[in-house]
Design a protein around this motif. Structure first.
Motif, PDB file in Angstrom:
ATOM      1  N   GLU A   1       0.833  -1.192   0.000  1.00 53.13           N
ATOM      2  CA  GLU A   1       0.000   0.000   0.000  1.00 53.13           C
ATOM      3  C   GLU A   1       0.874   1.251   0.000  1.00 53.13           C
ATOM      4  N   TYR A   2       0.254   2.365  -0.412  1.00 48.71           N
ATOM      5  CA  TYR A   2       0.993   3.621  -0.542  1.00 48.71           C
ATOM      6  C   TYR A   2       0.192   4.771   0.056  1.00 48.71           C
ATOM      7  N   THR A   3       0.880   5.601   0.860  1.00 44.94           N
ATOM      8  CA  THR A   3       0.275   6.816   1.390  1.00 44.94           C
ATOM      9  C   THR A   3       0.665   8.003   0.511  1.00 44.94           C
ATOM     10  N   GLU A   4       0.069   9.147   0.805  1.00 45.05           N
ATOM     11  CA  GLU A   4       0.317  10.347   0.012  1.00 45.05           C
ATOM     12  C   GLU A   4       1.771  10.791   0.055  1.00 45.05           C
ATOM     13  N   SER A   5       2.485  10.446   1.122  1.00 44.26           N
ATOM     14  CA  SER A   5       3.865  10.904   1.280  1.00 44.26           C
ATOM     15  C   SER A   5       4.910   9.926   0.747  1.00 44.26           C
ATOM     16  N   ASP A   6       4.470   8.757   0.284  1.00 44.08           N
ATOM     17  CA  ASP A   6       5.425   7.786  -0.248  1.00 44.08           C
ATOM     18  C   ASP A   6       6.034   8.276  -1.557  1.00 44.08           C
TER      19      ASP A   6
ATOM     20  N   HIS B   1      -5.104  11.036  -1.622  1.00 46.39           N
ATOM     21  CA  HIS B   1      -5.499   9.769  -2.218  1.00 46.39           C
ATOM     22  C   HIS B   1      -7.002   9.598  -1.996  1.00 46.39           C
TER      23      HIS B   1
ATOM     24  N   MET C   1      -3.637   4.388   0.028  1.00 44.42           N
ATOM     25  CA  MET C   1      -4.185   4.589   1.368  1.00 44.42           C
ATOM     26  C   MET C   1      -4.479   6.071   1.581  1.00 44.42           C
ATOM     27  N   ASN C   2      -5.690   6.361   2.008  1.00 45.58           N
ATOM     28  CA  ASN C   2      -6.105   7.728   2.278  1.00 45.58           C
ATOM     29  C   ASN C   2      -5.838   8.045   3.750  1.00 45.58           C
ATOM     30  N   THR C   3      -4.901   8.948   3.999  1.00 40.67           N
ATOM     31  CA  THR C   3      -4.570   9.304   5.388  1.00 40.67           C
ATOM     32  C   THR C   3      -5.024  10.711   5.750  1.00 40.67           C
ATOM     33  N   LYS C   4      -5.689  11.420   4.817  1.00 39.33           N
ATOM     34  CA  LYS C   4      -5.973  12.841   5.022  1.00 39.33           C
ATOM     35  C   LYS C   4      -7.449  13.200   5.102  1.00 39.33           C
TER      36      LYS C   4
END
Length: 268
Positions: free
Chosen positions: A109-114, A202, A243-246
């Motif tokens: 998985e990937y976050t916005e900061s990756d 994301h 992945m949506n973290t925001k």
């Protein structure tokens, strides 16, 4: 959103149609505006002086990008420098849609900061677009999304429905994993992102699946296979889970798919 002056580029595409419904009164542009023409883009935004520009225009044929590299980088990458610069001069917020394919798929998985690392021309061209936006303006929202389906364009759901009627068994890869996203839900989420701080977001429907699992929710005569059995010009990431973290998540893709099939008059 009706109170602000908005412009939508790519307004007659799959996502653009749904954005037009969310932003009533927006000025709509399709092929009549060539976003790779810097002078035309600059004049359009300067003359309209909008509060918000939403860019849904893109060259999205992933395999076609491999054959048409210059076109891909022009539409998906270089054009964003023109749009962002013009938005900055006009004091407009820019919303631009990017893709899970900016990542290489080496992680689950990937976050916005990756850190992005595209493995095909499409992903590389979209990453250039992201970077050109950030380089040429401050008040932007980049929305990365994935596996879009909607009522106003070619998409995986329609392909599966068509193949299901033509073939006894439809073979679909089960080793590429991501998040299907309904364009109606993405469009409706966009005003909320406009009100968020500048940056990358994301936005996908919730829930993770393989293409085979997605297909199984659409048709009954589907069987799994490996990507190696269907070589394509463009390499695809094995895992492109955003992945949506925001922000708050969208509903599960299965509910969105059910609404889409009902809209299309299809029964599972």
């Amino acid at each position: 959103m009706a109170a602000i002056k908005a412009v939508i580029f790519g307004a007659y595409g799959m996502l653009g149609h749904d954005l037009a419904a969310v932003f009533p009164g927006a000025v709509l542009y399709g092929h009549e505006l060539n976003i790779t023409d810097e002078r035309a883009v600059t004049a359009c935004i300067r003359d309209l002086s909008p509060d918000l520009v939403v860019n849904a225009a893109a060259y999205t044929d992933v395999d076609g990008c491999e054959d048409n590299r210059d076109l891909a980088f022009s539409v998906n990458g270089e054009a964003l420098a023109y749009i962002a610069s013009a938005c900055s001069d006009a004091g407009a917020v820019l919303v631009h849609y990017s893709t899970d394919y900016v990542f290489d798929g080496s992680r689950k998985e990937y976050t916005e900061s990756d850190v992005p690392n595209p493995i095909n021309v499409y992903g590389a061209s979209k990453l250039l677009g992201e970077r050109n936006v950030a380089k040429n303006m401050d008040d932007y929202r980049i929305i990365r999304t994935s596996w879009l389906f909607g009522a106003h364009g070619k998409n995986f759901v329609e392909t599966m429905l068509h193949l299901s009627g033509q073939m006894d068994l439809v073979r679909v890869v089960n080793d590429q994993v991501g998040k299907p996203t309904y364009t109606v839900d993405l469009a409706r989420k966009t005003p909320e992102i406009v009100d968020c701080p500048p940056g990358i977001y994301h936005v996908t429907n919730d829930g993770i699946c393989s293409w085979y699992e997605f297909a199984s929710a659409i048709i009954t005569n589907v069987v799994p296979c490996a990507s190696a059995e269907f070589p394509r010009k463009a390499k695809r990431p094995a895992y492109s889970v955003l992945m949506n973290t925001k922000t708050t998540p969208l509903r599960h893709w299965s509910g969105a798919l059910a609404d889409y099939l009902n809209l299309k008059g299809e029964s599972r």
